[in-house]
Design an enzyme around this catalytic site. Sequence first.
Site, mmCIF file in Angstrom:
data_model
loop_
_atom_site.group_PDB
_atom_site.id
_atom_site.type_symbol
_atom_site.label_atom_id
_atom_site.label_comp_id
_atom_site.label_asym_id
_atom_site.label_seq_id
_atom_site.Cartn_x
_atom_site.Cartn_y
_atom_site.Cartn_z
ATOM 1 N N SER A 1 34.062 15.313 -6.288
ATOM 2 C CA SER A 1 33.664 15.093 -7.686
ATOM 3 C C SER A 1 34.838 15.272 -8.638
ATOM 4 C CB SER A 1 32.575 16.109 -8.045
ATOM 5 O OG SER A 1 32.403 16.190 -9.436
ATOM 6 N N TYR B 1 34.259 10.381 -13.186
ATOM 7 C CA TYR B 1 33.574 10.324 -14.480
ATOM 8 C C TYR B 1 34.662 9.949 -15.467
ATOM 9 C CZ TYR B 1 29.335 12.832 -12.953
ATOM 10 O OH TYR B 1 28.158 13.195 -12.343
ATOM 11 N N THR C 1 31.015 6.693 -11.211
ATOM 12 C CA THR C 1 29.594 7.025 -11.414
ATOM 13 C C THR C 1 29.142 6.507 -12.771
ATOM 14 O OG1 THR C 1 29.733 8.955 -9.992
ATOM 15 C CG2 THR C 1 27.932 8.933 -11.581
ATOM 16 N N LYS D 1 28.919 3.851 -8.253
ATOM 17 C CA LYS D 1 27.847 4.756 -7.799
ATOM 18 C C LYS D 1 26.774 4.852 -8.880
ATOM 19 C CE LYS D 1 27.047 9.563 -6.313
ATOM 20 N NZ LYS D 1 26.418 10.268 -7.415
ATOM 21 N N HIS E 1 21.227 9.641 -8.490
ATOM 22 C CA HIS E 1 21.852 10.934 -8.756
ATOM 23 C C HIS E 1 20.953 12.085 -8.261
ATOM 24 C CE1 HIS E 1 25.503 11.894 -11.312
ATOM 25 N NE2 HIS E 1 25.085 13.112 -11.049
HETATM 26 C C1 LIG Z 1 24.593 20.233 -8.057
HETATM 27 C C2 LIG Z 1 24.883 18.770 -8.069
HETATM 28 C C3 LIG Z 1 26.030 18.314 -8.686
HETATM 29 C C4 LIG Z 1 26.319 16.946 -8.713
HETATM 30 N N1 LIG Z 1 27.490 16.534 -9.280
HETATM 31 C C5 LIG Z 1 27.796 15.218 -9.241
HETATM 32 C C6 LIG Z 1 29.054 14.769 -9.738
HETATM 33 O O1 LIG Z 1 29.876 15.556 -10.188
HETATM 34 N N2 LIG Z 1 29.310 13.441 -9.670
HETATM 35 C C7 LIG Z 1 28.421 12.521 -9.164
HETATM 36 O O2 LIG Z 1 28.694 11.320 -9.129
HETATM 37 N N3 LIG Z 1 27.229 12.942 -8.660
HETATM 38 C C8 LIG Z 1 26.907 14.251 -8.685
HETATM 39 N N4 LIG Z 1 25.726 14.673 -8.138
HETATM 40 C C9 LIG Z 1 24.831 13.687 -7.485
HETATM 41 C C10 LIG Z 1 25.194 13.526 -6.001
HETATM 42 O O3 LIG Z 1 26.425 12.859 -5.847
HETATM 43 C C11 LIG Z 1 24.139 12.706 -5.252
HETATM 44 O O4 LIG Z 1 23.953 11.480 -5.917
HETATM 45 C C12 LIG Z 1 22.804 13.434 -5.138
HETATM 46 O O5 LIG Z 1 22.973 14.817 -4.989
HETATM 47 C C13 LIG Z 1 22.035 12.892 -3.932
HETATM 48 O O6 LIG Z 1 20.733 13.380 -3.909
HETATM 49 P P1 LIG Z 1 20.256 14.642 -3.034
HETATM 50 O O7 LIG Z 1 20.789 15.858 -3.701
HETATM 51 O O8 LIG Z 1 18.772 14.543 -3.117
HETATM 52 O O9 LIG Z 1 20.776 14.462 -1.633
HETATM 53 C C14 LIG Z 1 25.416 16.031 -8.115
HETATM 54 C C15 LIG Z 1 24.267 16.507 -7.484
HETATM 55 C C16 LIG Z 1 23.992 17.851 -7.455
HETATM 56 C C17 LIG Z 1 22.762 18.331 -6.742
#
Ligand SMILES: Cc1cc2nc3c(=O)[nH]c(=O)nc-3n(C[C@H](O)[C@H](O)[C@H](O)COP(=O)(O)O)c2cc1C
Length: 400
Positions: free
Chosen positions: A152, A175, A201, A272, A296
């Site tokens: 990330s 981002y 993203t 994404k 997400h």
């Molecule tokens: C705590 C947390 C932080 C996240 N931070 C980002 C991020 O910084 N950038 C991003 O593109 N997606 C972020 N996501 C989304 C994840 O990349 C992903 O799309 C998502 O967690 C997938 O779903 P799941 O948690 O049900 O497996 C985050 C998700 C969580 C749970």
Amino acid sequence: MLKPFTLQSRRALLRFLAASPLAYGRGLGLRAGDALAQSEGSIEDAAHAVNVFDFEAYVKRHMQIGHYTYMAYGSDDSSMLEVNREGFRRIRLRPRRLVDVSAIDTSVELFGERYAMPIFCAPCGAQQAFHPEGEVAVARAARAKNTLQILSTVTNRSVEDVASARGAPLWFQLYPTSDWNVTRAMIRRAEDAGCAALALTVDIPARNMEESARLRRDTNRECVGCHTGDPWSTKPMFAGVDMSSLRMSVAGLTWDYVDRLKDATSMKVLVKGIVTADDALIALERGVDGLIVSNHGGRAEASGISSIESLQEVVAAVQGRVPILVDSGFRRGTDIFKALAIGADAICIGRPYLWGLGAFGQSGVERVLDILTRELEIVMTQMGTASLAEITPSSIVVSG
Ligand SMILES: Cc1cc2nc3c(=O)[nH]c(=O)nc-3n(C[C@H](O)[C@H](O)[C@H](O)COP(=O)(O)O)c2cc1C
């Protein structure tokens, strides 16, 4: 024969409910099927876990409430978490018999790299909130299991440290910031650290995170490592950047930004957060190298459309022209198989590996990857498909 519902099992269910977010009176919308799939969180070692929910139950009990809330909930009323799970239930499997599947191969090749499994670690910010080693522990696990880690923008550990712990190319999630020079410098750092791809993203131009807002009001959030003082300036990808006027978004972001990124980097560029065929087709026109279908993890919008439903229309539109990854709600080998049968090249997990990380660090992440790979192997065996190439839509039935 089914066991009668004894006082003891009723107590166990009540204990589970008491430990679950449902007890806060603002539940995550989990259904009984999910609830019964979860254990009571009695594991003391990563090796004790029999499914990924064992880690969830563990962190629910042990993790600092602010960090747990940041990780667990979704946007608005978190209903998209259940929508994502429900999407998988609408797809059923068609097991095949008497096929020689004595040698199962779960490996997958993407952009010239071969990974042992089609289960990648999605980009998740601020992982030191879950374990002191944060993204470096995940990198070591990804190295041990030979899978892809997508880092990330808001990582707690620098891209240089994580890439060196992984020992093979990462992907970097972007981002965009309000200052192109800052963004471009970050892209250069990712390139110099050997990242193979950049995932832009695009799914949170705005969002409503109610639980985090409630918690910010109710609790003292002092936590060294993630939010002492300005939360952004402590992030290594922003080291040395004057954050006083920087915004973590670009006003009026459009597809032109994808062109700009493609001109600015030699890395593959993926988008994404694509959830419709319409946007998938525009992305193809713009020459993207791949797509990540994602809502997400239910943290973006409350569209009511599950990621697996989105995958179906995106696959139909893309027709194999670029690789497609998908995430949001993957918890079981059967979920992964269904996405591969629809036409995904690989899937990503977010929370499941964060549960493993939060519980036991590197060994927890490794165990999560092992459990999901083993579950995938079992379903591949049942479906008579010895390799990912043999998994086709004929293995599934989608109900309306
Ligand atoms: C705590 C947390 C932080 C996240 N931070 C980002 C991020 O910084 N950038 C991003 O593109 N997606 C972020 N996501 C989304 C994840 O990349 C992903 O799309 C998502 O967690 C997938 O779903 P799941 O948690 O049900 O497996 C985050 C998700 C969580 C749970």
